[in-house]
Design a protein around this motif. Structure first.
Motif, PDB file in Angstrom:
ATOM      1  N   THR A  99      -8.490   2.542 -10.089  1.00 52.92           N
ATOM      2  CA  THR A  99      -7.598   3.702 -10.165  1.00 52.92           C
ATOM      3  C   THR A  99      -8.146   4.888  -9.384  1.00 52.92           C
ATOM      4  O   THR A  99      -9.346   4.959  -9.104  1.00 52.92           O
ATOM      5  N   LYS A 100      -7.247   5.814  -9.086  1.00 49.79           N
ATOM      6  CA  LYS A 100      -7.653   7.039  -8.397  1.00 49.79           C
ATOM      7  C   LYS A 100      -8.664   7.813  -9.239  1.00 49.79           C
ATOM      8  O   LYS A 100      -9.629   8.361  -8.704  1.00 49.79           O
ATOM      9  N   SER A 101      -8.462   7.854 -10.547  1.00 50.04           N
ATOM     10  CA  SER A 101      -9.395   8.596 -11.399  1.00 50.04           C
ATOM     11  C   SER A 101     -10.793   7.980 -11.371  1.00 50.04           C
ATOM     12  O   SER A 101     -11.791   8.694 -11.427  1.00 50.04           O
ATOM     13  N   ALA A 102     -10.865   6.656 -11.241  1.00 50.03           N
ATOM     14  CA  ALA A 102     -12.171   5.997 -11.130  1.00 50.03           C
ATOM     15  C   ALA A 102     -12.856   6.399  -9.828  1.00 50.03           C
ATOM     16  O   ALA A 102     -14.075   6.625  -9.799  1.00 50.03           O
ATOM     17  N   MET A 127       0.841  -1.180   0.000  1.00 50.92           N
ATOM     18  CA  MET A 127       0.000   0.000   0.000  1.00 50.92           C
ATOM     19  C   MET A 127       0.886   1.244   0.000  1.00 50.92           C
ATOM     20  O   MET A 127       1.900   1.286   0.669  1.00 50.92           O
ATOM     21  N   ALA A 128       0.502   2.232  -0.742  1.00 56.03           N
ATOM     22  CA  ALA A 128       1.272   3.475  -0.825  1.00 56.03           C
ATOM     23  C   ALA A 128       1.301   4.166   0.533  1.00 56.03           C
ATOM     24  O   ALA A 128       0.328   4.153   1.273  1.00 56.03           O
ATOM     25  N   ASN A 129       2.432   4.765   0.849  1.00 56.13           N
ATOM     26  CA  ASN A 129       2.578   5.475   2.114  1.00 56.13           C
ATOM     27  C   ASN A 129       2.330   6.959   1.858  1.00 56.13           C
ATOM     28  O   ASN A 129       3.252   7.717   1.620  1.00 56.13           O
ATOM     29  N   LEU A 130       1.066   7.351   1.893  1.00 54.69           N
ATOM     30  CA  LEU A 130       0.685   8.724   1.609  1.00 54.69           C
ATOM     31  C   LEU A 130       0.171   9.397   2.874  1.00 54.69           C
ATOM     32  O   LEU A 130      -0.545   8.788   3.653  1.00 54.69           O
ATOM     33  N   LYS A 131       0.527  10.645   3.057  1.00 55.70           N
ATOM     34  CA  LYS A 131       0.018  11.392   4.193  1.00 55.70           C
ATOM     35  C   LYS A 131      -1.367  11.908   3.832  1.00 55.70           C
ATOM     36  O   LYS A 131      -1.546  12.582   2.827  1.00 55.70           O
ATOM     37  N   TYR A 132      -2.341  11.570   4.653  1.00 60.45           N
ATOM     38  CA  TYR A 132      -3.714  11.963   4.404  1.00 60.45           C
ATOM     39  C   TYR A 132      -3.952  13.380   4.895  1.00 60.45           C
ATOM     40  O   TYR A 132      -3.700  13.707   6.038  1.00 60.45           O
ATOM     41  N   ARG A 133      -4.408  14.230   3.986  1.00 57.83           N
ATOM     42  CA  ARG A 133      -4.788  15.600   4.328  1.00 57.83           C
ATOM     43  C   ARG A 133      -6.190  15.821   3.797  1.00 57.83           C
ATOM     44  O   ARG A 133      -6.373  16.021   2.586  1.00 57.83           O
ATOM     45  N   THR A 168      -7.113   8.285   1.459  1.00 56.23           N
ATOM     46  CA  THR A 168      -6.994   9.073   0.239  1.00 56.23           C
ATOM     47  C   THR A 168      -7.757   8.353  -0.872  1.00 56.23           C
ATOM     48  O   THR A 168      -8.093   7.161  -0.737  1.00 56.23           O
ATOM     49  N   GLN A 169      -7.975   9.046  -1.971  1.00 57.69           N
ATOM     50  CA  GLN A 169      -8.578   8.377  -3.128  1.00 57.69           C
ATOM     51  C   GLN A 169      -7.681   7.253  -3.615  1.00 57.69           C
ATOM     52  O   GLN A 169      -8.166   6.193  -4.024  1.00 57.69           O
ATOM     53  N   ASP A 170      -6.375   7.445  -3.550  1.00 57.02           N
ATOM     54  CA  ASP A 170      -5.439   6.387  -3.942  1.00 57.02           C
ATOM     55  C   ASP A 170      -5.618   5.133  -3.091  1.00 57.02           C
ATOM     56  O   ASP A 170      -5.610   4.013  -3.608  1.00 57.02           O
ATOM     57  N   ALA A 171      -5.769   5.327  -1.773  1.00 55.67           N
ATOM     58  CA  ALA A 171      -5.912   4.190  -0.868  1.00 55.67           C
ATOM     59  C   ALA A 171      -7.219   3.443  -1.132  1.00 55.67           C
ATOM     60  O   ALA A 171      -7.249   2.209  -1.134  1.00 55.67           O
TER      61      ALA A 171
END
Length: 104
Positions: free
Chosen positions: A64-67, A1-7, A53-56
């Motif tokens: 996909t995030k765009s979906a 899973m991507a390690n993204l900071k959620y804002r 996030t949308q990515d998660a």
């Protein structure tokens, strides 16, 4: 899973409605899409509560995030299927509930 900071992006739906309702033709257009806007608002709140996030969400759903972006936007031509809404609900830690409420 991507390690993204959620804002989270702050969205005050009531404030949006107050501003937008001043535009000509808004009331009629919004009324025609009211259910879609309410669903999109609930989806955004659920994702925010889950801290995702949308990515998660996309990763959890195998898409996909765009979906996810399209799914979370109201007023598009193609409404999501119940199966897609169920997958989204599970991805953000919710159950999907659909009701038919008798008219008054």
């Amino acid at each position: 899973m991507a390690n993204l900071k959620y804002r989270p992006v702050v969205h005050d739906h009531q404030e949006f409605l107050a501003r937008a309702s001043k535009r000509k033709g808004f009331a009629e257009a919004y009324e025609a899409l009211e259910l879609e806007y309410e669903l999109a608002n609930q989806m955004l709140k659920a994702r925010s509560r889950a801290g995702l996030t949308q990515d998660a969400v996309a990763e959890r759903m195998g898409t996909t995030k765009s979906a996810i972006s399209r799914l979370e936007s109201a007023g598009k031509k193609n409404a999501p299927s119940i199966a897609t809404l169920q997958r989204y609900a599970r991805a953000v830690g919710c159950d999907l509930q659909v009701k038919l409420i008798p008219q008054k």
